[in-house]
Motif scaffolding. Structure first.
Motif, short mmCIF file in Angstrom:
data_model
loop_
_atom_site.label_atom_id
_atom_site.label_comp_id
_atom_site.label_asym_id
_atom_site.label_seq_id
_atom_site.Cartn_x
_atom_site.Cartn_y
_atom_site.Cartn_z
N SER A 183 0.67 -1.31 -0.05
CA SER A 183 0.11 0.05 0.10
C SER A 183 0.72 1.31 -0.10
O SER A 183 0.26 2.40 -0.18
CB SER A 183 -0.89 0.03 1.27
OG SER A 183 -0.25 0.01 2.42
N GLN A 184 2.18 1.14 0.19
CA GLN A 184 2.85 2.34 0.51
C GLN A 184 4.46 2.25 0.18
O GLN A 184 4.90 1.08 0.51
CB GLN A 184 2.64 3.17 1.62
CG GLN A 184 3.14 4.54 1.85
CD GLN A 184 2.39 5.23 3.15
OE1 GLN A 184 1.39 4.69 3.56
NE2 GLN A 184 2.71 6.30 3.47
N ARG A 185 5.17 3.20 -0.26
CA ARG A 185 6.46 3.19 -0.27
C ARG A 185 7.16 2.93 1.01
O ARG A 185 6.55 3.22 2.14
CB ARG A 185 7.07 4.40 -1.06
CG ARG A 185 6.62 4.59 -2.52
CD ARG A 185 7.27 5.40 -3.03
NE ARG A 185 7.12 7.00 -2.63
CZ ARG A 185 7.57 8.03 -3.15
NH1 ARG A 185 8.48 8.11 -4.13
NH2 ARG A 185 7.23 9.28 -2.66
N ALA A 186 8.37 2.48 1.06
CA ALA A 186 9.05 2.22 2.44
C ALA A 186 9.27 3.55 3.15
O ALA A 186 9.90 4.61 2.30
CB ALA A 186 10.23 1.29 1.97
N ALA A 187 9.21 3.74 4.29
CA ALA A 187 9.43 4.84 4.87
C ALA A 187 9.49 4.61 6.41
O ALA A 187 8.78 3.61 7.06
CB ALA A 187 8.21 6.03 4.89
N PHE A 188 10.45 5.54 7.14
CA PHE A 188 10.62 5.20 8.60
C PHE A 188 10.97 6.48 9.32
O PHE A 188 11.24 7.26 8.71
CB PHE A 188 11.64 4.27 9.05
CG PHE A 188 13.00 4.41 8.24
CD1 PHE A 188 14.05 5.25 9.24
CD2 PHE A 188 13.48 4.23 7.31
CE1 PHE A 188 15.14 5.57 8.90
CE2 PHE A 188 14.91 4.54 6.80
CZ PHE A 188 15.73 5.42 7.66
N VAL A 189 10.55 6.64 10.62
CA VAL A 189 10.96 7.96 11.27
C VAL A 189 12.38 7.42 12.29
O VAL A 189 12.28 6.28 12.76
CB VAL A 189 9.86 8.34 12.16
CG1 VAL A 189 9.17 7.52 12.97
CG2 VAL A 189 10.23 9.44 12.82
N LEU A 190 13.05 8.59 12.42
CA LEU A 190 14.33 8.12 13.09
C LEU A 190 14.65 9.42 14.10
O LEU A 190 14.64 10.47 13.59
CB LEU A 190 15.27 7.86 12.48
CG LEU A 190 16.91 7.92 12.87
CD1 LEU A 190 16.87 6.93 14.00
CD2 LEU A 190 17.87 7.81 11.69
N GLY A 191 14.89 9.39 15.21
CA GLY A 191 15.40 10.25 16.15
C GLY A 191 16.55 9.75 16.92
O GLY A 191 16.56 8.65 17.32
N PHE A 192 17.42 10.87 17.41
CA PHE A 192 18.63 10.56 18.21
C PHE A 192 18.66 11.36 19.56
O PHE A 192 17.97 12.49 19.78
CB PHE A 192 19.84 10.97 17.51
CG PHE A 192 20.56 9.77 16.63
CD1 PHE A 192 21.06 8.79 16.83
CD2 PHE A 192 20.10 10.05 15.09
CE1 PHE A 192 21.42 8.14 15.90
CE2 PHE A 192 20.40 9.23 14.26
CZ PHE A 192 21.30 8.20 14.39
N ASN A 193 19.13 10.71 20.42
CA ASN A 193 19.71 11.51 21.81
C ASN A 193 21.32 11.86 21.65
O ASN A 193 21.96 10.77 21.99
CB ASN A 193 19.28 10.53 22.93
CG ASN A 193 19.67 11.25 24.18
OD1 ASN A 193 20.33 12.24 24.21
ND2 ASN A 193 19.13 10.88 25.28
N SER A 194 21.75 12.87 21.12
CA SER A 194 22.79 13.23 21.18
C SER A 194 23.53 14.71 21.40
O SER A 194 22.62 15.44 21.91
CB SER A 194 23.08 13.08 19.31
OG SER A 194 22.92 14.34 18.77
N ASP A 195 24.76 14.96 21.46
CA ASP A 195 25.28 16.18 21.59
C ASP A 195 25.24 17.34 20.60
O ASP A 195 25.65 18.44 20.68
CB ASP A 195 26.41 16.06 22.45
CG ASP A 195 27.54 15.64 21.46
OD1 ASP A 195 27.17 15.08 20.16
OD2 ASP A 195 28.96 15.57 21.48
#
Length: 325
Positions: A183-195
């Protein structure tokens, strides 16, 4: 409600992962041991350890089950800087056993999180690292979990030309779009805990079939939130909404985002922050949606599990809270 003990884990258990399709649990220990727990019989609600082996030298930090379409398999991250993929197989007349399919060695760069994504073009694996990089692998043969190829590598920034510095990341959180593969193109969400602020904010990455590359299509942050460190995130299943729902936990609380389905002329998705949930005392560790994408469960350092829902007017409220032991 009466509580019932399902699993008793051995001393040293560090992380676990539940297989919803197979009703199984994988547990990783501080000494690098992997354990698999199965129900004693189909009608039983109690579980016992059916397999156990030394998978890594260092502590196992993360476990994820392979999508059931590709068999009974798990991937895990170890503190020794490696990532391994294991598969349960039957060889001849021998009982079922777990064998190593693939060992990824990343030298001195620590992997922080990994998630599988299943799409029409096959199984993909995204891995986030402590230096702010992301690597995406794709399975070359659906019948062999050992044949992985690196498809892409990039940093979690919106503007590739403006990136600078090398971040030191404490943690990362990844969530694939849980839509059906067709049903949809490949997609993901990403977040970091960085400085470094530019790496932190959650960004949605989508695969552009035309140009055969991954591109950022949304940044889930208001102008004053772009540098906030991300502790956890979750992408809700969509049962017919004209938008996607993504939850992001930062030091300011748990933000609920509505994300448009279609990109504009610049290739970006529309965004709307519809709620900021506050209730946990301290850092939020994990977010999970139910199968309908209507109820969000959260757990944090205050040892509380909280359940959230929105009413018909779109107002989010806490529906229940449970204190963990």
């Amino acid at each position: 409600m009466e509580e019932k003990l399902l699993v008793t884990m051995e001393k040293g258990a560090h992380c676990s992962s539940w297989n919803y399709s197979g009703q199984r649990m994988a547990v990783g220990s501080t000494d690098g041991t992997l354990s698999i727990y199965d129900s004693d019989d189909p009608t039983s609600t109690s579980f016992s350890c059916t397999s156990q082996w030394k998978a890594h030298v260092g502590v196992i930090c993360k476990i994820v089950w392979v999508p059931p379409e590709y068999g009974d398999g798990i991937a895990c991250i170890s503190g020794d800087g490696t990532l391994s993929v294991w598969e349960e197989v039957e060889e001849g007349t021998q009982p079922l056993t777990w064998k190593l399919c693939k060992l990824f060695e990343f030298q001195e760069i620590q992997a922080l999180d990994l998630q599988f994504g299943n799409y029409l073009m096959g199984l993909k694996l995204v891995v986030a690292f402590a230096d702010g990089h992301v690597k995406i692998y794709e399975l070359q043969d659906p019948l062999e979990l050992k044949r992985w190829q690196l498809q892409a590598e990039f940093q979690n920034v919106m503007d590739f030309l403006a990136r600078s510095g090398k971040p030191s990341c404490v943690s990362a959180s990844i969530a694939w779009n849980p839509q059906k593969p067709q049903s949809q193109r490949a997609a993901f969400v990403l977040g970091f805990n960085s400085d470094l602020p530019q790496f932190n904010s959650s960004k949605i990455w989508e695969f552009d079939e035309t140009h055969q590359r991954w591109q950022p299509v949304a940044e889930l942050a208001l102008p004053g939130d772009e540098g906030d460190q991300v502790h956890a995130l979750a992408w809700a299943p969509n049962i017919g909404r004209p938008y996607e729902v993504v939850a992001v936990a930062t030091c300011k609380g748990i933000a609920i985002w509505h994300v448009g389905l279609n990109a504009d002329v610049d290739g970006r998705l529309s965004l709307k922050k519809v709620a900021l949930l506050s209730g946990h005392d301290g850092e939020v560790w994990q977010l999970d949606w139910d199968m309908s994408g209507m109820t969000l469960a959260t757990v944090g350092s205050d040892r509380m599990v909280r359940l959230w829902q929105s009413n018909l007017n779109g107002v989010w409220d806490e529906q229940a809270s449970i204190e963990s032991n």
